[in-house]
Design a protein around this motif. Structure first.
Motif, PDB file in Angstrom:
ATOM      1  N   VAL A  51       0.278  46.373  49.072  1.00 39.77           N
ATOM      2  CA  VAL A  51       1.220  46.692  48.010  1.00 39.77           C
ATOM      3  C   VAL A  51       2.437  45.788  48.194  1.00 39.77           C
ATOM      4  N   THR A  52       3.091  45.459  47.096  1.00 39.99           N
ATOM      5  CA  THR A  52       4.278  44.608  47.168  1.00 39.99           C
ATOM      6  C   THR A  52       5.474  45.359  46.613  1.00 39.99           C
ATOM      7  N   GLY A  53       6.401  45.683  47.497  1.00 46.79           N
ATOM      8  CA  GLY A  53       7.615  46.356  47.047  1.00 46.79           C
ATOM      9  C   GLY A  53       8.445  45.441  46.165  1.00 46.79           C
ATOM     10  N   THR A  54       9.150  46.016  45.206  1.00 47.11           N
ATOM     11  CA  THR A  54       9.965  45.236  44.267  1.00 47.11           C
ATOM     12  C   THR A  54      11.426  45.221  44.690  1.00 47.11           C
ATOM     13  N   ARG A  55      12.201  44.320  44.094  1.00 46.64           N
ATOM     14  CA  ARG A  55      13.618  44.225  44.412  1.00 46.64           C
ATOM     15  C   ARG A  55      14.461  45.202  43.610  1.00 46.64           C
ATOM     16  N   SER A  56      13.816  45.942  42.722  1.00 46.86           N
ATOM     17  CA  SER A  56      14.526  46.917  41.905  1.00 46.86           C
ATOM     18  C   SER A  56      13.746  48.220  41.897  1.00 46.86           C
ATOM     19  N   SER A  57      14.444  49.333  41.933  1.00 46.67           N
ATOM     20  CA  SER A  57      13.763  50.630  41.923  1.00 46.67           C
ATOM     21  C   SER A  57      13.143  50.931  40.564  1.00 46.67           C
ATOM     22  N   ALA A  81       9.471  49.829  40.703  1.00 46.03           N
ATOM     23  CA  ALA A  81       8.846  49.987  42.014  1.00 46.03           C
ATOM     24  C   ALA A  81       7.402  50.459  41.870  1.00 46.03           C
ATOM     25  N   PRO A  82       6.482  49.936  42.673  1.00 43.67           N
ATOM     26  CA  PRO A  82       5.085  50.365  42.602  1.00 43.67           C
ATOM     27  C   PRO A  82       4.916  51.776  43.155  1.00 43.67           C
ATOM     28  N   ASN A  83       3.955  52.513  42.633  1.00 45.56           N
ATOM     29  CA  ASN A  83       3.681  53.866  43.092  1.00 45.56           C
ATOM     30  C   ASN A  83       2.866  53.825  44.382  1.00 45.56           C
ATOM     31  N   ILE A  84       3.307  54.548  45.374  1.00 46.36           N
ATOM     32  CA  ILE A  84       2.514  54.725  46.592  1.00 46.36           C
ATOM     33  C   ILE A  84       2.457  56.212  46.894  1.00 46.36           C
ATOM     34  N   GLY A  85       1.257  56.712  47.099  1.00 49.87           N
ATOM     35  CA  GLY A  85       1.089  58.111  47.448  1.00 49.87           C
ATOM     36  C   GLY A  85       0.652  58.236  48.889  1.00 49.87           C
ATOM     37  N   ARG A 143       7.884  53.836  44.846  1.00 46.60           N
ATOM     38  CA  ARG A 143       8.081  55.136  44.194  1.00 46.60           C
ATOM     39  C   ARG A 143       7.062  56.145  44.729  1.00 46.60           C
ATOM     40  N   LEU A 144       7.573  57.333  45.092  1.00 50.73           N
ATOM     41  CA  LEU A 144       6.754  58.432  45.584  1.00 50.73           C
ATOM     42  C   LEU A 144       6.754  59.554  44.555  1.00 50.73           C
ATOM     43  N   HIS A 145       5.566  60.098  44.236  1.00 54.46           N
ATOM     44  CA  HIS A 145       5.469  61.171  43.238  1.00 54.46           C
ATOM     45  C   HIS A 145       4.918  62.431  43.897  1.00 54.46           C
ATOM     46  N   HIS A 146       5.612  63.557  43.687  1.00 57.26           N
ATOM     47  CA  HIS A 146       5.136  64.845  44.206  1.00 57.26           C
ATOM     48  C   HIS A 146       3.886  65.277  43.425  1.00 57.26           C
ATOM     49  N   SER A 147       2.797  65.511  44.114  1.00 56.68           N
ATOM     50  CA  SER A 147       1.588  66.031  43.463  1.00 56.68           C
ATOM     51  C   SER A 147       1.480  67.542  43.634  1.00 56.68           C
ATOM     52  N   MET A 148       2.383  68.131  44.437  1.00 57.09           N
ATOM     53  CA  MET A 148       2.407  69.573  44.655  1.00 57.09           C
ATOM     54  C   MET A 148       3.859  70.033  44.614  1.00 57.09           C
ATOM     55  N   PRO A 149       4.151  71.133  43.954  1.00 58.49           N
ATOM     56  CA  PRO A 149       5.549  71.601  43.873  1.00 58.49           C
ATOM     57  C   PRO A 149       6.082  71.969  45.256  1.00 58.49           C
ATOM     58  N   CYS A 151      15.122  67.310  46.522  1.00 57.86           N
ATOM     59  CA  CYS A 151      14.115  66.320  46.886  1.00 57.86           C
ATOM     60  C   CYS A 151      12.699  66.860  46.805  1.00 57.86           C
ATOM     61  N   ASP A 152      12.539  68.122  46.399  1.00 60.33           N
ATOM     62  CA  ASP A 152      11.215  68.722  46.284  1.00 60.33           C
ATOM     63  C   ASP A 152      10.649  68.617  44.875  1.00 60.33           C
ATOM     64  N   SER A 153      11.493  68.255  43.906  1.00 60.69           N
ATOM     65  CA  SER A 153      11.090  68.449  42.518  1.00 60.69           C
ATOM     66  C   SER A 153      11.092  67.197  41.662  1.00 60.69           C
ATOM     67  N   ALA A 154      11.357  66.056  42.233  1.00 65.51           N
ATOM     68  CA  ALA A 154      11.426  64.834  41.429  1.00 65.51           C
ATOM     69  C   ALA A 154      10.775  63.685  42.159  1.00 65.51           C
ATOM     70  N   ASP A 155      10.440  62.652  41.377  1.00 66.60           N
ATOM     71  CA  ASP A 155       9.970  61.430  42.021  1.00 66.60           C
ATOM     72  C   ASP A 155      11.052  60.925  42.971  1.00 66.60           C
ATOM     73  N   LEU A 156      10.603  60.301  44.026  1.00 68.98           N
ATOM     74  CA  LEU A 156      11.538  59.777  45.010  1.00 68.98           C
ATOM     75  C   LEU A 156      11.386  58.267  45.117  1.00 68.98           C
TER      76      LEU A 156
END
Length: 670
Positions: free
Chosen positions: A237-243, A246-250, A269-275, A339-344
């Motif tokens: 994966v290649t991280g970007t210079r801007s958020s 940003a590429p998604n990594i789980g 970018r990190l996405h919560h798949s569980m609340p 930090c539990d409820s949004a993309d990070l």
């Protein structure tokens, strides 16, 4: 100025001679990743290489002997090529022909010993010394990706323009991830100054040699620096210079490279798949520079901070740091649920301390953990200082070669395994541990005259890393066993009687993930822990000892597996691609089929036995996944499905710097 990262040894006057460490082959069944380090030998074949070497032979003969020794000792997977200069143009004036007299005689590819040996003996001293041109061409030979090294052995100053020091500085200014290590073979004052500058400009090292033995020793050290591999594994994966883009990594293993120093950073970018879930993020790399440090930070898209950590490189020599590793947890320390409820957004950058490690391969490990339903009854994190459990004498597990990193670590079962180390080496082993258990290790070095204390000043170390990387060693545990010179520590100098060191983790508890203590954060997940054993080389870089030091490594996992295990809501599970399935009690039930059996039990195994073992391992892994729970499997970043029952997480905090047993001050980058 950004420093170059490559090990290059310029062979002045057509002479590269070296004796290099023979890397031990991995045990049967161990994962054997390709070595991505690329090395090119640059051999000076100018006329002065026909001069006496100082020990009854000529410089070129000494170089041939030393280089042959080096090639014989290289790992089969090494990517290596060879270039000569000053080998074809007739002696005389510095004509355009003479100053571009350099040829790649073996392309950079998987080790081809016959071709390299043939090239080493084919060329005789002849022409001028176009060092700068040879360096420029060698940089092109190695390409523009990966960790690249040039080994330059030279016996004199360049006779052609431009000055090779200026060329090295130009390569560095262009951001070429290249390090040049230089061996000056019986050189004068002016040549020495020139060659030292080449090494310094590319963050390499300069080694003087006055005879065949010195040349062989210098090449041995350089080879180890250039080819010793640290393996990373995962989905690129290649991280970007801007958020914003940003590429998604789980959950899973990911690979990228360390961003450049200064204001440059990489975003993911990190996405919560569980609340209510939290993330454990680990970063691990092996920079080719000393005193390097990363900064990991996680925030919500609107900029709210969710934690930070500073993975720092550590090593086993007095001032050498080899492995950079650390973990960051997004688990809240208070009642905040932001930090539990949004993309990070994960931000990776270099700190303003230490040297620039730009371009170093980096492994990112991401684990997503559901909120436990029994959090109110889970034990809180242990006191900062834990306790050493008793470690009874255990059965012998035979011998093991060990791995070169997390990716190819040999699996060990509790017991005593014999390993061998050379100065400058460290070996990786993995040990499975469940909730409520600890991981402990004692490494005992034999008495060996080659490592006598009066001439040694080498340090033996053992440390423990968490499943996501990061230091899990408790630096000040209570009740540590006694040795001949007092209480054992994780690091100590060898003496005439050998040496003994010990390390232990805190009990593995999910609640540790929210601790402010970094080693407790690293002890917050059941799974595979990594025991690292290392032997430092002499700090001055002139270590000539090639006698392996035998080490008895005893490991254990005391405690009741599955005690204080987290529970999750129906259908929820820890999401990871670590290749380990945990049973309901938190005990690892299966792992990659290649290492199901202890490496120490594989000696003398024939192909039929290997096939039987693989079939048995596949059956075991399948069974483990069935036992884990009747829940959907999680697709990993690498395309392998594994179900984890239990929690994996960690906490932010400053990393303990290992090796000398005390924190080493990092130099501010100039």
């Amino acid at each position: 100025m950004r420093h170059l990262r490559t090990a290059a040894v310029t062979v002045g006057a057509c002479a590269l001679a070296t004796g290099m460490t023979t890397l031990v082959a991995p045990a049967a069944g161990a994962i054997t990743p390709e070595i991505t380090n690329k090395l090119e030998i640059v051999l000076d074949a100018s006329g002065s290489m026909a001069d006496p070497a100082g020990d009854g032979t000529t410089k070129i003969v000494a170089a041939r002997k030393a280089l042959t020794t080096m090639v014989d000792g290289m790992d089969e997977r090494t990517q290596v090529g060879m270039r000569v200069y000053g080998a074809t143009a007739p002696p005389g004036k510095d004509t355009p022909q003479a100053c571009s007299d350099s040829q790649q005689v073996v392309p950079v590819k998987k080790l081809d010993r016959p071709a390299l040996k043939s090239a080493i003996h084919r060329y005789a001293p002849k022409g001028q010394t176009p060092t700068a041109y040879a360096l420029q061409q060698a940089a092109k030979d190695l390409g523009d990706s990966g960790t690249r090294s040039i080994v330059l052995v030279s016996d004199g100053e360049s006779t052609c323009s431009p000055d090779p020091c200026d060329t090295a500085k130009d390569l560095a200014a262009k951001g070429v991830n290249l390090r040049v290590d230089v061996i000056g073979f019986k050189v004068g004052k002016k040549a020495r100054s020139q060659l030292r500058c080449v090494a310094a400009a590319t963050n390499g090292k300069y080694f003087p040699a006055s005879d065949t033995t010195g040349l062989t020793s210098a090449l041995e050290t350089v080879k180890t620096r250039a080819t010793q591999s640290f393996s990373v594994a995962g989905k690129p994966v290649t991280g970007t210079r801007s958020s914003s883009d940003a590429p998604n990594i789980g959950a899973g293993h990911w690979t990228d490279t360390v961003p450049a120093d200064g204001q440059t950073a990489k975003y993911y970018r990190l996405h919560h798949s569980m609340p209510g879930s939290s993330f454990l993020i680990g970063a691990t790399s092996r920079p080719k520079v000393e005193n390097s440090q990363l900064q990991l930070s996680v925030s919500t898209p609107d900029g709210t901070s969710c934690g930070s950590a500073s993975p720092t490189a550590f090593g086993f020599a007095k001032s050498s740091r080899d492995l950079l590793t650390g973990v960051l947890s997004t688990a809240p320390r208070y009642d905040s649920s932001t930090c539990d409820s949004a993309d990070l957004i994960l931000k990776v950058e270099q700190s303003d301390w230490g040297k620039d490690a730009a371009g170093t391969p980096m492994q990112l490990d991401v684990v997503e953990t559901p909120a436990p339903t029994n959090a109110e009854i889970l034990k809180r994190d242990a006191p900062v200082s834990g306790t050493w459990p008793g470690l009874p004498v255990q059965q012998s597990r035979g011998t093991s070669a060990g791995g070169s990193g997390l990716a190819d670590a040999d699996r060990l079962e509790p017991g005593t395994t014999t390993v061998e180390l050379l100065p400058g080496e460290y070996k990786f082993f993995k040990v499975s541990a469940g909730w409520g258990q600890q991981v402990q290790a004692i490494a005992t070095a034999e008495q060996n005259p080659a490592y006598a204390s009066k001439t040694s000043f080498r340090r033996l170390s053992t440390d423990i890393l968490s499943p996501a990387g990061g230091v899990a060693t408790d630096l000040f545990p209570k009740g540590m066993p006694k040795g001949d010179s007092g209480t054992l520590s994780h690091s100590d100098l060898l003496d005439d009687e050998g040496g003994r060191v010990a390390a232990v983790t805190a009990p593995i508890r999910m609640a540790n993930r929210a601790s402010y203590s970094n080693h407790l954060v690293a002890s917050s997940v059941a799974g595979d822990y990594y025991v690292v054993v290392g032997l430092s080389a002499l700090a001055n870089g002139s270590d000539t000892v090639r006698t392996p030091l035998k080490i008895d490594l005893q490991v254990a996992t005391p405690g009741t597996a599955g005690s204080d295990a987290p529970e999750f809501a129906p259908g929820q599970m820890v999401k990871s691609s670590a290749g380990v399935a945990l049973g309901a009690d938190g005990t690892p039930k299966g792992s990659n089929v290649a290492d199901q059996k202890s490496a120490g039990d594989r000696s003398g195994e024939d192909e039929t036995s290997k096939a039987d073992r693989t079939a048995e391992a596949e059956k075991s892994a399948k069974s483990a996944k069935t036992e884990a729970a009747a829940v959907p499997e999680v697709e990993s970043a690498e395309g392998t499905d594994w179900t984890l029952i239990g929690g994996v997480a960690g906490g932010a905090g400053a990393l303990a710097i290992l090796g000398a047993g005390a924190a080493l001050a990092l130099r501010r980058r100039g």
